[in-house]
Design an enzyme around this catalytic site. Sequence first.
Site, PDB file in Angstrom:
ATOM      1  CG  ASN A 133      -1.675   1.095   1.533  1.00 14.34           C
ATOM      2  OD1 ASN A 133      -1.922   1.918   0.591  1.00 14.34           O
ATOM      3  ND2 ASN A 133      -2.252   1.288   2.612  1.00 14.34           N
ATOM      4  CD1 TRP A 134       3.321   0.858  -2.870  1.00 11.47           C
ATOM      5  CD2 TRP A 134       3.638   2.098  -4.880  1.00 11.47           C
ATOM      6  NE1 TRP A 134       4.156   0.195  -3.929  1.00 11.47           N
ATOM      7  CE2 TRP A 134       4.381   0.883  -4.834  1.00 11.47           C
ATOM      8  CE3 TRP A 134       3.530   3.045  -5.921  1.00 11.47           C
ATOM      9  CZ2 TRP A 134       4.836   0.411  -5.996  1.00 11.47           C
ATOM     10  CZ3 TRP A 134       4.171   2.716  -7.019  1.00 11.47           C
ATOM     11  CH2 TRP A 134       4.524   1.260  -7.320  1.00 11.47           C
ATOM     12  CE  LYS A 135      -0.216   3.254   4.756  1.00  8.25           C
ATOM     13  NZ  LYS A 135      -0.087   3.452   6.331  1.00  8.25           N
ATOM     14  CG  HIS A 151      -6.085   1.805   5.280  1.00 11.56           C
ATOM     15  ND1 HIS A 151      -5.429   2.833   6.063  1.00 11.56           N
ATOM     16  CD2 HIS A 151      -4.701   0.827   5.147  1.00 11.56           C
ATOM     17  CE1 HIS A 151      -4.210   2.571   6.358  1.00 11.56           C
ATOM     18  NE2 HIS A 151      -3.630   1.791   5.908  1.00 11.56           N
ATOM     19  CD  GLU A 158      -3.062   5.483   6.801  1.00 14.78           C
ATOM     20  OE1 GLU A 158      -2.891   5.458   5.602  1.00 14.78           O
ATOM     21  OE2 GLU A 158      -1.916   4.843   7.486  1.00 14.78           O
ATOM     22  CD  GLU A 208      -3.492  -2.486   7.374  1.00  7.21           C
ATOM     23  OE1 GLU A 208      -2.371  -2.822   7.046  1.00  7.21           O
ATOM     24  OE2 GLU A 208      -4.412  -1.436   7.241  1.00  7.21           O
ATOM     25  N   GLY A 218       2.553   2.261  10.866  1.00  9.24           N
ATOM     26  CA  GLY A 218       3.502   3.298  10.473  1.00  9.24           C
ATOM     27  C   GLY A 218       4.330   3.785  11.823  1.00  9.24           C
ATOM     28  CB  SER A 239       5.221  -1.717  12.020  1.00  9.33           C
ATOM     29  OG  SER A 239       5.091  -0.415  12.151  1.00  9.33           O
ATOM     30  N   GLY A 298       2.954  -0.934   4.274  1.00  7.86           N
ATOM     31  CA  GLY A 298       2.848   0.246   3.924  1.00  7.86           C
ATOM     32  C   GLY A 298       4.387   0.784   3.489  1.00  7.86           C
ATOM     33  N   GLY A 299       4.968   1.393   4.663  1.00  7.78           N
ATOM     34  CA  GLY A 299       6.437   1.860   4.712  1.00  7.78           C
ATOM     35  C   GLY A 299       7.308   0.974   3.780  1.00  7.78           C
TER      36      GLY A 299
HETATM   37  P1  PGA Z   1       2.922   0.172   7.584  1.00  9.06           P
HETATM   38  O1  PGA Z   1       1.447   0.413   7.021  1.00  9.06           O
HETATM   39  O2  PGA Z   1       3.686  -0.858   7.077  1.00  9.06           O
HETATM   40  O3  PGA Z   1       3.559   1.421   7.251  1.00  9.06           O
HETATM   41  O4  PGA Z   1       2.734   0.236   8.981  1.00  9.06           O
HETATM   42  C1  PGA Z   1       0.743  -0.639   6.778  1.00  9.06           C
HETATM   43  C2  PGA Z   1      -0.809   0.085   6.275  1.00  9.06           C
HETATM   44  O5  PGA Z   1      -1.207   0.875   6.540  1.00  9.06           O
HETATM   45  O6  PGA Z   1      -1.426  -0.838   5.345  1.00  9.06           O
END
Ligand code: PGA
Length: 253
Positions: A9-11, A93, A95, A165, A171, A211, A232-233
């Site tokens: 997930n590149w956000k 998600h 967010e 999640e 993050g 993470s 994500g990251g």
């Molecule tokens: P993260 O994000 O790996 O940076 O914690 C995961 C996500 O939000 O899907």
Amino acid sequence: MRRPLIAGNWKMNLTREESVSLASELCRADSSNTDILICPPYVYLDAVSQAVAGSSINVGSQDAYFEASGAFTGEISVGMLKDIGCQFIILGHSERRHVLGESDLLINKKVHAVLSGDLTPIVCVGETLEEREAGKTLDVIKSQFDGSLAGLTADQIKKTVIAYEPVWAIGTGKTATPEQAQEVHADLRRILAERYNPETSEEVRILYGGSVKPDNTAELMAQADIDGALVGGASLQSDSFIDIINASGVSAG
Ligand code: PGA
């Protein structure tokens, strides 16, 4: 046997050039044991789809709107996403739930639209730190499950991917321990068996997200009910994402 899925997930990150170059580098990843998915921002989906054309990498979006077309300024429909090569769509998600205020009702409409369009929804659920500390994790997961996935037939839920999640692990560098993650994944599998039946529950892929890094993937994936990761990251660099893919294929639980 559930095949692992590793989803990036590149956000809201990267430029067009960086997106195309990352997608091209990922084409060397070994997909023999793992399904691979990348979800760039909407505006780069077309360029990224072209960059991975002919490879086994799947492309998906980070959201979609539930209406097919019309006066919905700023929104993107499932049909449009299908048109440019998306196979998966992340929905609900944390967010979007917490920063953008999406409700289970809205997410549920999107889930139905994605399934009607013959694409695969990845539906996220997860508790906040406050909810975990108050002992409410299971209640929160159950209510998000029942709200976001309401009205799905057994065939539809089998085509759906669920992502657990924990909000406190996204993050933040704080991963749930493999045992903490497995406990909730097993709860989700039990809820699936109760709402549907045991056979159906065994077919649904449940990803862990929060993470995930190359060095914690193997122990997460070794858990019986963890079928992949939503990253994500660590999905923003080809080396770390490929290391996660490799670790998942070796140790899928
Ligand atoms: P993260 O994000 O790996 O940076 O914690 C995961 C996500 O939000 O899907």
